[in-house]
Design a protein around this motif. Sequence first.
Motif, PDB file in Angstrom:
ATOM      1  N   ASP A 152     -25.782  79.164  10.165  1.00 21.16           N
ATOM      2  CA  ASP A 152     -26.849  79.578  10.733  1.00 21.16           C
ATOM      3  C   ASP A 152     -27.734  78.311  11.116  1.00 21.16           C
ATOM      4  N   TYR A 153     -27.883  78.345  12.470  1.00 19.46           N
ATOM      5  CA  TYR A 153     -28.504  76.826  12.921  1.00 19.46           C
ATOM      6  C   TYR A 153     -30.035  76.724  12.719  1.00 19.46           C
ATOM      7  N   CYS A 154     -30.575  77.987  12.997  1.00 20.91           N
ATOM      8  CA  CYS A 154     -32.078  78.059  12.719  1.00 20.91           C
ATOM      9  C   CYS A 154     -32.300  79.008  11.619  1.00 20.91           C
ATOM     10  N   ALA A 155     -32.042  78.576  10.581  1.00 21.39           N
ATOM     11  CA  ALA A 155     -31.974  79.440   9.398  1.00 21.39           C
ATOM     12  C   ALA A 155     -33.517  80.058   8.799  1.00 21.39           C
ATOM     13  N   GLY A 156     -34.422  79.157   9.202  1.00 21.47           N
ATOM     14  CA  GLY A 156     -35.716  79.717   8.657  1.00 21.47           C
ATOM     15  C   GLY A 156     -35.645  80.142   7.268  1.00 21.47           C
ATOM     16  N   GLY A 157     -36.205  81.516   7.062  1.00 23.53           N
ATOM     17  CA  GLY A 157     -36.206  82.159   5.785  1.00 23.53           C
ATOM     18  C   GLY A 157     -34.756  82.532   5.492  1.00 23.53           C
ATOM     19  N   GLY A 158     -33.989  82.487   6.100  1.00 22.17           N
ATOM     20  CA  GLY A 158     -32.500  82.645   5.815  1.00 22.17           C
ATOM     21  C   GLY A 158     -32.087  84.255   5.915  1.00 22.17           C
ATOM     22  N   GLY A 159     -33.001  85.239   6.546  1.00 17.53           N
ATOM     23  CA  GLY A 159     -32.760  86.498   6.689  1.00 17.53           C
ATOM     24  C   GLY A 159     -31.327  87.064   7.325  1.00 17.53           C
ATOM     25  N   LYS A 160     -31.105  86.126   8.372  1.00 20.10           N
ATOM     26  CA  LYS A 160     -29.565  86.315   8.992  1.00 20.10           C
ATOM     27  C   LYS A 160     -28.635  85.977   8.312  1.00 20.10           C
ATOM     28  N   ALA A 161     -28.824  84.697   7.875  1.00 23.71           N
ATOM     29  CA  ALA A 161     -27.823  83.976   6.770  1.00 23.71           C
ATOM     30  C   ALA A 161     -27.310  85.151   5.694  1.00 23.71           C
TER      31      ALA A 161
ATOM     32  N   HIS B 257     -29.098  75.626   8.130  1.00 20.67           N
ATOM     33  CA  HIS B 257     -29.897  74.640   8.551  1.00 20.67           C
ATOM     34  C   HIS B 257     -31.094  74.923   9.557  1.00 20.67           C
ATOM     35  N   ASP B 258     -32.045  74.002   9.363  1.00 22.77           N
ATOM     36  CA  ASP B 258     -33.166  74.407  10.104  1.00 22.77           C
ATOM     37  C   ASP B 258     -33.809  73.089  10.388  1.00 22.77           C
ATOM     38  N   ALA B 259     -34.436  72.769  11.580  1.00 23.96           N
ATOM     39  CA  ALA B 259     -35.024  71.418  12.095  1.00 23.96           C
ATOM     40  C   ALA B 259     -36.167  71.407  11.132  1.00 23.96           C
ATOM     41  N   ASN B 260     -36.969  72.221  10.568  1.00 28.47           N
ATOM     42  CA  ASN B 260     -38.016  72.022   9.481  1.00 28.47           C
ATOM     43  C   ASN B 260     -37.345  72.653   8.224  1.00 28.47           C
TER      44      ASN B 260
ATOM     45  N   ASP C 249     -38.380  72.475   5.358  1.00 28.90           N
ATOM     46  CA  ASP C 249     -39.512  73.423   4.508  1.00 28.90           C
ATOM     47  C   ASP C 249     -39.378  74.474   4.654  1.00 28.90           C
ATOM     48  N   ARG C 250     -38.967  75.245   6.088  1.00 29.76           N
ATOM     49  CA  ARG C 250     -38.923  76.748   6.345  1.00 29.76           C
ATOM     50  C   ARG C 250     -37.782  77.553   5.340  1.00 29.76           C
ATOM     51  N   MET C 251     -36.739  76.694   4.933  1.00 30.62           N
ATOM     52  CA  MET C 251     -35.640  77.441   4.060  1.00 30.62           C
ATOM     53  C   MET C 251     -35.957  77.185   2.509  1.00 30.62           C
TER      54      MET C 251
ATOM     55  N   CYS D 196     -27.579  81.007  16.355  1.00 27.31           N
ATOM     56  CA  CYS D 196     -28.723  80.198  16.914  1.00 27.31           C
ATOM     57  C   CYS D 196     -29.821  81.572  16.898  1.00 27.31           C
ATOM     58  N   ASP D 197     -30.444  81.626  15.882  1.00 26.22           N
ATOM     59  CA  ASP D 197     -31.551  82.509  15.830  1.00 26.22           C
ATOM     60  C   ASP D 197     -32.804  81.758  16.314  1.00 26.22           C
ATOM     61  N   VAL D 198     -32.984  81.569  17.734  1.00 26.35           N
ATOM     62  CA  VAL D 198     -33.797  80.595  18.108  1.00 26.35           C
ATOM     63  C   VAL D 198     -35.274  80.843  17.995  1.00 26.35           C
ATOM     64  N   PRO D 199     -36.336  79.931  18.010  1.00 22.99           N
ATOM     65  CA  PRO D 199     -37.702  80.261  17.997  1.00 22.99           C
ATOM     66  C   PRO D 199     -37.878  80.960  19.333  1.00 22.99           C
ATOM     67  N   CYS D 200     -38.839  81.883  19.702  1.00 20.77           N
ATOM     68  CA  CYS D 200     -39.012  82.488  20.706  1.00 20.77           C
ATOM     69  C   CYS D 200     -40.283  83.019  20.727  1.00 20.77           C
TER      70      CYS D 200
ATOM     71  N   GLU E 288     -32.127  73.268  24.519  1.00 16.20           N
ATOM     72  CA  GLU E 288     -31.773  72.032  23.767  1.00 16.20           C
ATOM     73  C   GLU E 288     -30.989  72.706  22.534  1.00 16.20           C
ATOM     74  N   ILE E 289     -31.358  73.754  21.739  1.00 11.85           N
ATOM     75  CA  ILE E 289     -30.410  74.256  20.434  1.00 11.85           C
ATOM     76  C   ILE E 289     -29.227  74.659  20.932  1.00 11.85           C
ATOM     77  N   LEU E 290     -29.243  75.432  22.248  1.00 16.63           N
ATOM     78  CA  LEU E 290     -27.997  76.129  22.490  1.00 16.63           C
ATOM     79  C   LEU E 290     -26.949  74.858  22.842  1.00 16.63           C
TER      80      LEU E 290
HETATM   81  C1  LIG Z   1     -36.842  82.716  14.610  1.00 21.29           C
HETATM   82  S1  LIG Z   1     -36.962  81.573  13.455  1.00 21.29           S
HETATM   83  C2  LIG Z   1     -35.533  81.796  12.565  1.00 21.29           C
HETATM   84  C3  LIG Z   1     -35.647  83.076  11.483  1.00 21.29           C
HETATM   85  C4  LIG Z   1     -34.498  83.257  10.649  1.00 21.29           C
HETATM   86  N1  LIG Z   1     -33.256  83.152  11.215  1.00 21.29           N
HETATM   87  C5  LIG Z   1     -34.462  84.513   9.803  1.00 21.29           C
HETATM   88  O1  LIG Z   1     -33.766  85.310   9.938  1.00 21.29           O
HETATM   89  O2  LIG Z   1     -35.641  84.403   8.829  1.00 21.29           O
HETATM   90  C6  LIG Z   1     -36.443  80.115  14.175  1.00 21.29           C
HETATM   91  C7  LIG Z   1     -36.086  78.841  13.325  1.00 21.29           C
HETATM   92  O3  LIG Z   1     -35.868  77.689  14.275  1.00 21.29           O
HETATM   93  C8  LIG Z   1     -36.185  76.792  13.696  1.00 21.29           C
HETATM   94  N2  LIG Z   1     -36.146  75.637  14.709  1.00 21.29           N
HETATM   95  C9  LIG Z   1     -37.004  75.228  15.741  1.00 21.29           C
HETATM   96  N3  LIG Z   1     -36.384  74.282  16.494  1.00 21.29           N
HETATM   97  C10 LIG Z   1     -35.299  73.972  15.851  1.00 21.29           C
HETATM   98  C11 LIG Z   1     -34.271  73.076  16.304  1.00 21.29           C
HETATM   99  N4  LIG Z   1     -34.179  72.288  17.282  1.00 21.29           N
HETATM  100  N5  LIG Z   1     -33.158  73.054  15.661  1.00 21.29           N
HETATM  101  C12 LIG Z   1     -32.923  73.991  14.414  1.00 21.29           C
HETATM  102  N6  LIG Z   1     -33.787  74.901  14.277  1.00 21.29           N
HETATM  103  C13 LIG Z   1     -35.000  74.899  14.770  1.00 21.29           C
HETATM  104  C14 LIG Z   1     -37.502  77.004  13.313  1.00 21.29           C
HETATM  105  O4  LIG Z   1     -37.919  76.018  12.349  1.00 21.29           O
HETATM  106  C15 LIG Z   1     -37.549  78.341  12.747  1.00 21.29           C
HETATM  107  O5  LIG Z   1     -37.377  78.481  11.441  1.00 21.29           O
END
Ligand SMILES: C[S@@+](CC[C@H](N)C(=O)[O-])C[C@H]1O[C@@H](n2cnc3c(N)ncnc32)[C@H](O)[C@@H]1O
Length: 389
Positions: free
Chosen positions: A225-234, A248-251, A253-255, A288-292, A322-324
């Motif tokens: 889970d490349y953009c895991a954030g809080g991890g709901g999808k993972a 994984h998350d670029a930030n 702290d979000r995890m 990739c549950d990308v920021p949007c 870029e994420i893709l």
């Molecule tokens: C839509 S949220 C993810 C929500 C999460 N998947 C969930 O189910 O709770 C998008 C996440 O992408 C992260 N993000 C932003 N840019 C990124 C990058 N270049 N690579 C990886 N993660 C990135 C953000 O920090 C954010 O946590």
Amino acid sequence: MTPAAQVQAAIEILDRIDGGMATEKALTGWARGARYAGSRDRAAVRDHVFQARRCWRSYACLGGAETGRGRMIGALRASGIDPATLFTGEGYAPAPLDADEREAGAPPRVDGDRLNLPDWLVGAFRASLGDAAEEAAQLLCARAPATLRVNRRKGDIGAAQEMLARDGVRAVPLDGVRFGLQVTDNERRIASSSSYLNGLVELQDASSQAAMETIPLEPGQRILDYCAGGGGKALALAAREDVEVFAHDANPDRMRDLPVRAARADAPITLLATERLAETGPFDIVLCDVPCSGSGAWRRSPDGKWLLENKDLEAVVHVQREILTEAAALVAPGGRLVYATCSVLQSENEEQAAWFAHHGEGWSPLLERRWPISRTGDGFYVAHFRRDC
Ligand SMILES: C[S@@+](CC[C@H](N)C(=O)[O-])C[C@H]1O[C@@H](n2cnc3c(N)ncnc32)[C@H](O)[C@@H]1O
């Protein structure tokens, strides 16, 4: 607090939001100073504020002023309540309406007012949703449904319903998702219910659950889970099958809450720092549950609707590409790349999938699906690609 005092509190908070403060911050600030307010009062004030934030423009039209007071007058008129019944000036109630306020106010006419959307976005919203645009905009003006995902590692739908009921939370099975429950009563008790605390249920939107169910899983697969954030999808993926899930998350702290959530759900998830991705990969599936823009979920966070500007949308579209590109490099040959957003805008969905299909060499599109904003779920989108070599 009386209902009128709750309206007065909402007026003061809305004025702070109008002055540029974020909704959550304005609510927290008020709550800190309002020791007299009980939990029911806080919930009622919060509901008023969030509802006014969703209907920011139409309520101002109906109330005749772009102020907290105008918007709450508009809110009452929208609900068929004569504002004079609450604007009495008695106790902590708002002051009575003056002659101008009684005369002011008219139904919203221009699209941005009527649909409660920023003017610059109306065209793209219509182009993306076609005939469904008006209904979608109206649905964004209502409270979001509360939905749960039953964690099949801990029990089934029936067991979850029973346990929730013991805590006074009623929930019914959701159509279209295997483990979904829609809460029909007492959603505020979910977070303190034993089914939530012991990991039998998680809060997760129905469309987001359905989107994760489009990903076929086989035991032993390695999933990132490349953009895991809080991890709901993972968590949703880890609950379904005996797979190895990495987050994984670029930030990072979000995890921070993810290890606790994973332990509660009995779903082992390994957190990965960016510098460890290459050595740990490749993966069978990269999500990739990308920021949007979050436009499919604006009824949950209505600030997003008003704060988004065209330049932000352009910037996020760039980040999504870029994420893709980064994530694609981590997919094993024959593996699957899953792109997901909670947006309803074509520029973040179909156009991104088309861009990847065109620019990503050695990839085949497998599946594309969008979920509309509905009474049961948020707007959501997924596109799957297979790595051919
Ligand atoms: C839509 S949220 C993810 C929500 C999460 N998947 C969930 O189910 O709770 C998008 C996440 O992408 C992260 N993000 C932003 N840019 C990124 C990058 N270049 N690579 C990886 N993660 C990135 C953000 O920090 C954010 O946590």
